[in-house]
Design an enzyme around this catalytic site. Structure first.
Site, PDB file in Angstrom:
ATOM      1  N   GLU A  95      -2.130  -6.522   4.693  1.00 60.19           N
ATOM      2  CA  GLU A  95      -3.037  -5.964   5.687  1.00 60.19           C
ATOM      3  C   GLU A  95      -3.962  -7.013   6.304  1.00 60.19           C
ATOM      4  OE1 GLU A  95      -4.937  -2.792   3.541  1.00 60.19           O
ATOM      5  OE2 GLU A  95      -3.439  -1.332   4.179  1.00 60.19           O
ATOM      6  N   GLU A 126       7.940  -7.839 -15.618  1.00 57.18           N
ATOM      7  CA  GLU A 126       6.515  -7.877 -15.951  1.00 57.18           C
ATOM      8  C   GLU A 126       6.243  -8.534 -17.301  1.00 57.18           C
ATOM      9  OE1 GLU A 126       4.688  -4.156 -18.153  1.00 57.18           O
ATOM     10  OE2 GLU A 126       5.380  -3.579 -16.162  1.00 57.18           O
TER      11      GLU A 126
END
Length: 318
Positions: A95, A126
């Site tokens: 963004e 992960e």
């Protein structure tokens, strides 16, 4: 099976000790409740998150100032996480270009397992500190870069590994977690532990923990951009007008900043090549487009400083 049992048992014990994983027996019948009652419960839970963030504001502010100082020298802001935490980082990074007109690569989001992991879990990603180190090595870290490890549990190997690797490379490190006493916070120079408490659904850290991460990342990126001169007051003057809505917003922001009539705004935007910050300087500084661009270049893109240097600035316009 026997060889993996101890490791599984140890991990289970670790999870059971985490606030974000705590079981809440008072909610064991939640699936029997009317939808409106469940919605009220969720809304009540969400109200606790801002208070948890507020308790860590001094730590957040210190991390922001340290990051902004480095980014002013050309450093990057790099988020690293897995699962929901990784997606939050990628979202915040994605963004920044349309919102603040950041350069490509200035704000980066890394998620364990790569872009595929945005939509589906990548098995084992992960759990790999080595993968985090490899992802950061590919970015060629410098001491002016900042790496933010994000993990609700505060123990995710990818996030902890990212911070450890970045710190060893001389970069600034921030560890954002949602449990106290986390390995992630301990590994980072700036440990931020926002603890919103047990989740409505046991172990679903996309809920309050995810909201807490989103709020903190909003603060980090937004306030850094304010510090870098990407705003003028509370106006988003460095936005990139890539669609009709943003083009309309550009004109409105120039209007709010200058109070100029529409025809003057259109002329200024044309002279400034559509750049909002430049157009404001054209109007308030009474300069042409190339002069506005030069003043902003000299001021490091800070509109207030450029206005101070413009000979035709109208103080009342500020």
């Amino acid at each position: 099976m026997t060889s993996t049992t101890p490791a599984y048992g140890e991990l289970r014990a670790q999870l059971e000790a985490l606030t974000t994983e705590a079981f809440r027996p008072e909610l064991a019948e939640i699936d029997r409740l009317p939808t409106l009652d469940i919605a009220r419960l969720m809304n009540g839970e969400d109200r606790t998150v801002p208070d948890a963030v507020a308790a860590r504001l001094p730590l957040i502010a210190a991390a922001i100032d340290a990051t902004a100082e480095r980014m002013a020298r050309g450093g990057r802001l790099i988020y690293a996480g897995a699962g929901t935490a990784g997606r939050m980082g990628v979202l915040d990074a994605s963004e920044c270009p349309p919102t603040f007109n950041t350069e490509p690569g200035q704000v980066v989001g890394l998620i364990a397992g790569g872009p595929e992991a945005m939509l589906r879990a990548v098995e084992g990603a992960e759990d790999s500190a080595e993968l985090a180190a490899a992802d950061l090595t590919a970015l060629a870290l410098t001491p002016d870069d900042t790496v933010v490890g994000i993990s609700a549990s505060g123990r995710t190997p990818y996030a902890v590994g990212a911070v450890e690797h970045a710190r060893a490379a001389g970069a600034l490190t921030i560890g954002l977690s949602c449990n106290a006493g986390s390995a992630l916070a301990a590994a980072a120079e700036h440990g931020i532990e926002v603890v919103p408490g047990p989740e409505l659904l046991t172990g679903s850290t996309r809920l309050k923990a995810g909201t807490a991460q989103k709020l903190v990342l909003n603060m980090i990126s937004t306030i850094i951009m304010i510090r870098l001169g990407k705003t003028y007051g509370n106006l988003m003057v460095d936005l990139r007008a890539s669609n009709e809505k943003l083009r309309a917003r550009s004109r409105r922001i120039v209007s709010l900043a200058t109070g100029a009539p529409d025809d003057e705004i259109e002329a200024a935007l044309t002279a400034a090549g559509g750049e909002v910050k430049n157009a404001i300087l054209v109007i308030l500084g009474a300069v042409d487009g190339p002069t506005a661009e030069g003043l902003l270049r000299k001021s490091g893109g800070r509109l207030r400083d450029a206005l101070d240097a413009a000979p035709g600035t109208d103080p009342a316009g500020e």
